[in-house]
Every structure is written in C-alpha cells, then in structure tokens.
Design an enzyme around this catalytic site. Structure first.
Site, short mmCIF file in Angstrom:
data_model
loop_
_atom_site.label_atom_id
_atom_site.label_comp_id
_atom_site.label_asym_id
_atom_site.label_seq_id
_atom_site.Cartn_x
_atom_site.Cartn_y
_atom_site.Cartn_z
N HIS A 1 0.85 -1.20 0.00
CA HIS A 1 0.00 0.00 0.00
C HIS A 1 0.89 1.25 0.00
O HIS A 1 1.84 1.34 0.77
CB HIS A 1 -0.89 0.01 1.25
CG HIS A 1 -2.28 -0.51 1.00
ND1 HIS A 1 -3.04 -1.07 1.99
CD2 HIS A 1 -3.05 -0.53 -0.12
CE1 HIS A 1 -4.23 -1.43 1.49
NE2 HIS A 1 -4.24 -1.12 0.22
N ASP B 1 0.65 4.17 1.21
CA ASP B 1 0.86 4.96 2.44
C ASP B 1 1.97 4.38 3.31
O ASP B 1 2.35 5.00 4.31
CB ASP B 1 -0.45 5.13 3.24
CG ASP B 1 -1.11 3.82 3.61
OD1 ASP B 1 -1.25 2.95 2.72
OD2 ASP B 1 -1.50 3.66 4.79
N HIS B 2 2.52 3.22 2.92
CA HIS B 2 3.63 2.61 3.66
C HIS B 2 4.94 2.65 2.88
O HIS B 2 5.99 2.32 3.44
CB HIS B 2 3.28 1.16 4.03
CG HIS B 2 2.10 1.09 4.94
ND1 HIS B 2 2.19 0.79 6.28
CD2 HIS B 2 0.78 1.37 4.70
CE1 HIS B 2 0.99 0.86 6.83
NE2 HIS B 2 0.12 1.21 5.89
N HIS C 1 -4.67 -8.65 5.81
CA HIS C 1 -5.01 -7.32 5.29
C HIS C 1 -5.60 -7.45 3.88
O HIS C 1 -5.19 -6.75 2.97
CB HIS C 1 -3.73 -6.47 5.29
CG HIS C 1 -3.92 -5.01 5.04
ND1 HIS C 1 -4.92 -4.27 5.61
CD2 HIS C 1 -3.20 -4.14 4.27
CE1 HIS C 1 -4.80 -3.01 5.21
NE2 HIS C 1 -3.78 -2.90 4.39
N ASP D 1 -0.28 -3.13 8.56
CA ASP D 1 -1.74 -3.03 8.46
C ASP D 1 -2.33 -4.43 8.53
O ASP D 1 -1.97 -5.32 7.76
CB ASP D 1 -2.14 -2.41 7.12
CG ASP D 1 -2.00 -0.90 7.12
OD1 ASP D 1 -1.50 -0.35 8.12
OD2 ASP D 1 -2.39 -0.27 6.12
N HIS E 1 -1.57 4.61 12.87
CA HIS E 1 -2.37 4.44 11.65
C HIS E 1 -3.84 4.58 12.04
O HIS E 1 -4.67 3.72 11.70
CB HIS E 1 -2.07 3.05 11.07
CG HIS E 1 -2.43 2.85 9.63
ND1 HIS E 1 -3.72 2.57 9.24
CD2 HIS E 1 -1.71 2.87 8.50
CE1 HIS E 1 -3.75 2.41 7.92
NE2 HIS E 1 -2.55 2.60 7.44
ZN ZN Z 1 -2.58 -1.16 4.00
ZN ZN Z 2 -1.96 1.77 5.63
#
Ligand code: ZN
Ligand code: ZN
Length: 285
Positions: free
Chosen positions: A67, A69-70, A156, A179, A240
């Site tokens: 993802h 955002d990571h 996830h 996550d 998060h």
């Molecule tokens: Zn994620």
């Molecule tokens: Zn995330």
C-alpha cells in the site's frame, strides 16, 4: 552491551488521507548503533531528520506491504542516502508486488539519476533489495549487532502479502503490526513483547459518506484491546489511526474502545515522534 537500550519512535501515525501533524506510516527501532526503519510513509525522511537520524545512519529498512501509504517515501530515503554517499541500504520486503519495486523506482527516476551521476561523478545508485518468502509461522528475516528481526504473514485482504515484524534485542522486544485486522499471527508474535505498535480503526468515527469497506481489513479498536490483553504486552501504542482523530475527545474515544476490549496494560494513543526507551535491565523511562 549493558549500556545499550532498545528505543522505539513512531515516525508517522497517518493513513493515506492527509492529516496535519501526522506523517505516513513508520516506526524507527534503535539498539546501539543498529537503526531499523519499518515502513516509509509520507514524510518519513523528514521525521527521521527531526529525531537526528540521517538516511545514511540507517542499518536497514523494512516494508510491511505494498500500500502506497507505507512505501511512498522509500525513494526519498534511497536517493537521499545516495546523495550522502552512504552505501547501499538493505531493504527487506515480503516477496510479491514489492519484490521488484526498487528496480521499478530506479527506472522511473532514471533521467534524474543519470544527470546526478554525470554532474557529480558518483557511482550509480545500487540497490540492496532483499525479498523474503513471507510465512504463516514467524521467521527470522534479518540479524545485526545482537538484534534479530522476525516476520509473519498478517490479514489485510485483498492486499497480499502483508506482514508484521518483531524486533528482539537484549531480552526485550518491539512488535510492529503493519496493516492488519486483529489476527492470531500478531497475537502470537507479540507474546511477551514490551511494546506493540498496532494499527487501529474506529468505525463509529467514520465521516458520513466514508468508505465502510476499509473497516473489514483494519483492526477494530475493541478487538485490538482484547487481542493485546491476551498477548500480554506491556505497552500498546495505537498508530495508523483510522479515521485520524480531530480532537483530544476523539483520541480518548480510541483509548476507551481499546479498554472496552479488556486491555489493562499501558495504552498510548500514538502521535508522531512518540518515543520510548526500554532498558535492557527491564526498566522503562
Ligand atoms: Zn494497507
Ligand atoms: Zn496503511
């Protein structure tokens, strides 16, 4: 050895949506001269600088899943380190979409990299990219200077693979969930850990018109409180935060729901740059 401590710093508590004061996902774990960064969300490079860690100081980088955002700051970390003329940074990733992510980043930035090589005469940026086969049972994925890092598959969906990491040093441990909804794998990985840094979601704070489906693959706050209690962790740090709390009252609601789940240890509603030093002797300060 006796003077070395395990230190954990949250470099970012944010999610894909931009929230003031919350950088993207990331956790720094330090023990002696070993400095490990887990995930590289938005502005990780800046947060590291704010705690006095240059990209050239890092021992290794770990990514939990693909993802954005990571991972969105990984190129900044690699390029900044290259500009500082430090050696290749080991980047440990679960096998899958991230396996060739480094190569693809270099390809996207090729024109800029070639100009910099030409102007400064430096060697081309070389990667030390280390994919590993993620498993349902935890496995050692990195060892350095008395520090051991283990990883395990988490839940996830539909993002696969996604992993959590555990860092052990001097008889103490920090776990980074990445996550995941609450799952047995993280519960087991966290057993006896000093600090569990875990993602959290609170559907009752979802803005109207928000996408409820995301709550199926993130950790419900009440479930997380129950899981953390079973694992026996001393300190649970919420990160998060989904959705990002907009007031102290909303932060408090995250904490209350985790307590509703039964967690009795120390509970921290994470903010960027929260840090904890864990003495190898067992004392915290
Ligand atoms: Zn994620
Ligand atoms: Zn995330």
């Amino acid at each position: 050895m006796k003077s070395e401590k395990l230190k954990v710093t949250i470099t970012g508590t944010g999610i894909p949506h931009v929230a003031p004061g919350r950088a993207g996902a990331g956790v720094l774990v330090q023990s002696g001269t070993t400095q490990l960064q887990f995930d590289a969300g938005r502005a990780t490079t800046l947060r590291l600088a704010e705690v006095g860690v240059a990209t050239s100081d890092l021992t290794a980088m770990f990514l939990t899943h693909h993802h954005s955002d990571h991972c969105v700051d990984i190129d900044d970390i690699l390029f900044n380190r290259w500009i500082l003329r430090a050696g290749s940074l080991p980047v440990i990733v679960p096998d899958g979409p991230l396996s060739d992510f480094g190569e693809r980043l270099l390809s996207a930035w090729r024109a800029d990299l070639e100009i910099r090589e030409h102007v400064t005469g430096r060697d081309p940026l070389s990667l030390d990219w280390r994919p590993f086969a993620a498993r349902a049972e935890s496995d050692v994925v990195f060892e350095h200077g008395g520090v051991t890092v283990r990883s395990v598959l988490v839940e996830h969906p539909p993002v696969e693979p996604a992993v959590a990491y555990r860092v052990d040093a001097g008889g103490h441990a920090v776990v980074v969930s990445g996550d995941t909804r609450t799952c047995d794998a993280v519960e087991k990985l966290s057993f006896g850990a000093d600090v569990l840094v875990h993602e959290v979601a609170l559907r009752e704070l979802m803005p109207s018109g928000g996408d409820a489906s995301v709550y199926s693959y993130h950790a419900d706050a009440v479930d997380l409180g129950a899981m953390a209690e079973r694992s026996g962790v001393e300190t649970l740090v919420l990160t998060h935060l989904l959705p990002p709390p907009r007031s102290p009252d909303e932060e408090e609601l995250f904490a209350r729901r985790v307590r509703d789940g039964g967690f009795t240890g120390e509970l921290i509603v994470g903010r960027d740059l929260w840090a904890r030093v864990i003495d190898h002797g067992g004392d915290r300060r």
